[in-house]
Design a protein around this motif. Structure first.
Motif, PDB file in Angstrom:
ATOM      1  N   LYS A 164       1.356   5.568  -0.033  1.00 21.21           N
ATOM      2  CA  LYS A 164       0.810   6.445   0.713  1.00 21.21           C
ATOM      3  C   LYS A 164       2.170   8.009   0.568  1.00 21.21           C
ATOM      4  O   LYS A 164       3.324   7.952   0.704  1.00 21.21           O
ATOM      5  CB  LYS A 164       1.335   7.276   2.280  1.00 21.21           C
ATOM      6  N   CYS A 187       7.559   9.045  -1.645  1.00 17.39           N
ATOM      7  CA  CYS A 187       6.249   8.126  -1.059  1.00 17.39           C
ATOM      8  C   CYS A 187       6.513   6.684  -0.477  1.00 17.39           C
ATOM      9  O   CYS A 187       7.557   6.698  -0.360  1.00 17.39           O
ATOM     10  CB  CYS A 187       5.773   7.724  -2.767  1.00 17.39           C
ATOM     11  N   THR A 225       0.945  -1.116   0.348  1.00 13.20           N
ATOM     12  CA  THR A 225       0.180   0.216  -0.286  1.00 13.20           C
ATOM     13  C   THR A 225       1.126   1.285  -0.337  1.00 13.20           C
ATOM     14  O   THR A 225       2.251   1.297   0.711  1.00 13.20           O
ATOM     15  CB  THR A 225      -1.012   0.433   1.132  1.00 13.20           C
TER      16      THR A 225
END
Length: 85
Positions: free
Chosen positions: A12, A19, A10
């Motif tokens: 973010k 990132c 995942t």
């Protein structure tokens, strides 16, 4: 026979523009998770390849600790963290 590991991620985007990638390594014997900081968004395939490469570097550096060999000390990677689940 080598165990196949499944890596799920995942991502973010941080305020800094970097990132943060949180990843999970599904392995029956030793499940792990961790974080990777990358300077720009990358395709999922590239991120997974980078995680695998960094894990391999970490693994090889721990196995090559022979006190009789003059091997340069491996620098700590502050953009890659790995934990046992």
């Amino acid at each position: 026979m080598e165990n196949q590991e499944k890596i799920s991620i995942t991502t973010k985007t941080l305020a800094s523009g970097n990132c943060q990638v949180k990843f999970f390594i599904e392995n029956e014997e030793k499940p792990q998770y961790g974080y990777l900081l990358v300077s720009e968004p990358k395709p999922v395939g590239e991120i997974i390849d980078e995680i695998k490469q960094r894990m391999e570097r970490r693994k090889s550096s721990t196995f090559s600790m022979n006190p009789y060999l003059s091997i340069p000390q491996v620098q700590e990677d502050h953009n890659f963290y790995l934990f046992s689940a």
